[in-house]
Scaffold this motif. Structure first.
Motif, short mmCIF file in Angstrom:
data_model
loop_
_atom_site.label_atom_id
_atom_site.label_comp_id
_atom_site.label_asym_id
_atom_site.label_seq_id
_atom_site.Cartn_x
_atom_site.Cartn_y
_atom_site.Cartn_z
N ARG A 35 -1.90 2.25 4.83
CA ARG A 35 -2.34 1.56 6.04
C ARG A 35 -3.74 0.98 5.82
O ARG A 35 -4.03 -0.14 6.21
N LEU A 36 -4.62 1.73 5.16
CA LEU A 36 -5.97 1.28 4.88
C LEU A 36 -5.94 0.06 3.97
O LEU A 36 -6.64 -0.92 4.21
N GLN A 37 -5.12 0.10 2.92
CA GLN A 37 -5.05 -1.03 2.01
C GLN A 37 -4.57 -2.28 2.73
O GLN A 37 -5.06 -3.37 2.47
N GLN A 38 -3.64 -2.14 3.65
CA GLN A 38 -3.15 -3.28 4.40
C GLN A 38 -4.23 -3.83 5.33
O GLN A 38 -4.36 -5.03 5.50
N SER A 39 -5.04 -2.96 5.93
CA SER A 39 -6.06 -3.42 6.86
C SER A 39 -7.25 -4.05 6.15
O SER A 39 -8.03 -4.77 6.77
N CYS A 40 -7.40 -3.82 4.86
CA CYS A 40 -8.52 -4.37 4.09
C CYS A 40 -8.13 -5.60 3.28
O CYS A 40 -8.88 -6.03 2.41
#
Length: 117
Positions: A35-40
């Motif tokens: 989820r973090l990789q997608q938001s960044c």
């Protein structure tokens, strides 16, 4: 005899809870990381094509868009470093970019491996 069975049941329940938490924890971490990789995410090609001023001062297009998410500060620092090492920028702009990169890295305590100490 009755208390021994209750103790065993309690210990078994505690062990089962610990076991489930141990197994579920890495799965939860993997989901959070994904989820973090997608938001960044950002369009690197578009970022590299921005002028130094747009990349640094535009709050809708440059590195600051990535840094809005506090979980993405290291990603934003890496983006800044990529920008000033890939593009030809003035000495003043480079100092500014290095300053911003350093600020972000200090907030995350993330020093890239290519820097020597």
């Amino acid at each position: 005899m009755q208390s021994t069975i209750s103790e065993l049941t309690l210990r078994g329940s505690l062990f089962l809870s610990f076991l489930l938490a141990t197994i579920a924890s890495p799965l939860s971490f993997a989901e959070d990381k994904n989820r973090l990789q997608q938001s960044c995410t950002y369009n690197e090609k578009a970022m590299m094509e921005l002028s130094p001023r747009e990349f640094d001062q535009n709050f809708e297009n440059g590195w600051r868009v990535v840094a809005k998410n506090n979980d993405c500060l290291e990603v934003a620092a890496n983006l800044i470093r990529t920008y000033y090492t890939t593009n030809e920028v003035s000495a003043g702009a480079k100092r500014t970019f290095v300053w911003h990169e350093g600020q972000l890295r200090a907030e995350t305590r993330a020093i890239p491996p290519s820097y020597s100490t």
